[in-house]
Design an enzyme around this catalytic site. Structure first.
Site, short mmCIF file in Angstrom:
data_model
loop_
_atom_site.label_atom_id
_atom_site.label_comp_id
_atom_site.label_asym_id
_atom_site.label_seq_id
_atom_site.Cartn_x
_atom_site.Cartn_y
_atom_site.Cartn_z
N GLN A 1 0.85 -1.20 0.00
CA GLN A 1 0.00 0.00 0.00
C GLN A 1 0.89 1.25 0.00
OE1 GLN A 1 -3.66 -0.18 0.63
NE2 GLN A 1 -3.57 1.92 -0.06
N PHE A 2 1.45 1.59 -1.17
CA PHE A 2 2.35 2.75 -1.24
C PHE A 2 1.65 4.05 -0.87
CE2 PHE A 2 0.46 3.30 -5.38
CZ PHE A 2 0.57 4.66 -5.65
N THR A 3 0.33 4.09 -0.98
CA THR A 3 -0.39 5.33 -0.68
C THR A 3 -0.36 5.69 0.80
OG1 THR A 3 -2.51 4.17 -0.51
CG2 THR A 3 -1.91 5.09 -2.67
#
Length: 147
Positions: free
Chosen positions: A78-80
């Site tokens: 989940q890079f966000t």
């Protein structure tokens, strides 16, 4: 690195309208890596995750670990989690680790977790649909800087 750990009754990951992994009782873990992260904290992190006591005992107190209840983990990249919204309304992801490096760390953490407890995963970089039934709800956030 940042982790969002959600205690779930069930969770699944769907890619291209196909469920690629699912768990019953356990943790859905969303993980994001920032540009200067590395694997030096992985052993400590894995120990923290599997010993975290956020499942209820017979008296209703959060006193049991995922190992105690026979749970599983669904690990989702989940890079966000590193979206920066300080300026403007569109998040900037410049603090997030580059794709190839983050994928290597994600795979390494997956392997380390799977050695200790059954762990399923999403598809790194894919457009995933995550389904979960949050139990509690109980959500814990871990920042690697706090380890």
């Amino acid at each position: 690195m940042k982790l969002v750990i959600q205690r779930v009754s069930s969770s699944s990951c769907t890619v291209d309208n196909k469920i690629i992994s699912s768990i019953d009782k356990g943790y859905l873990i969303l993980i994001g890596f920032k540009s200067d992260d590395n694997n030096l904290l992985f052993d400590k992190l894995v120990k923290k995750i599997i010993n975290l006591r956020i499942f209820e005992d017979d008296e209703g107190k959060m006193n049991r670990s995922i190992l105690d209840v026979g749970g599983k983990i669904l690990l989702i990249s989940q890079f966000t989690l590193y979206g920066d919204v300080k300026h403007g309304n569109r998040p900037s992801f410049t603090n997030a680790m580059k794709f190839d490096e983050a994928n290597k760390l994600y795979e390494e953490l997956f392997q380390k977790l799977n050695e200790k407890i059954e762990t399923k995963r999403g598809l790194f970089g894919a457009d995933m649909k995550i389904n979960l039934l949050n139990d509690g709800p109980v959500t814990i956030i871990i920042d690697g800087n706090d380890l």
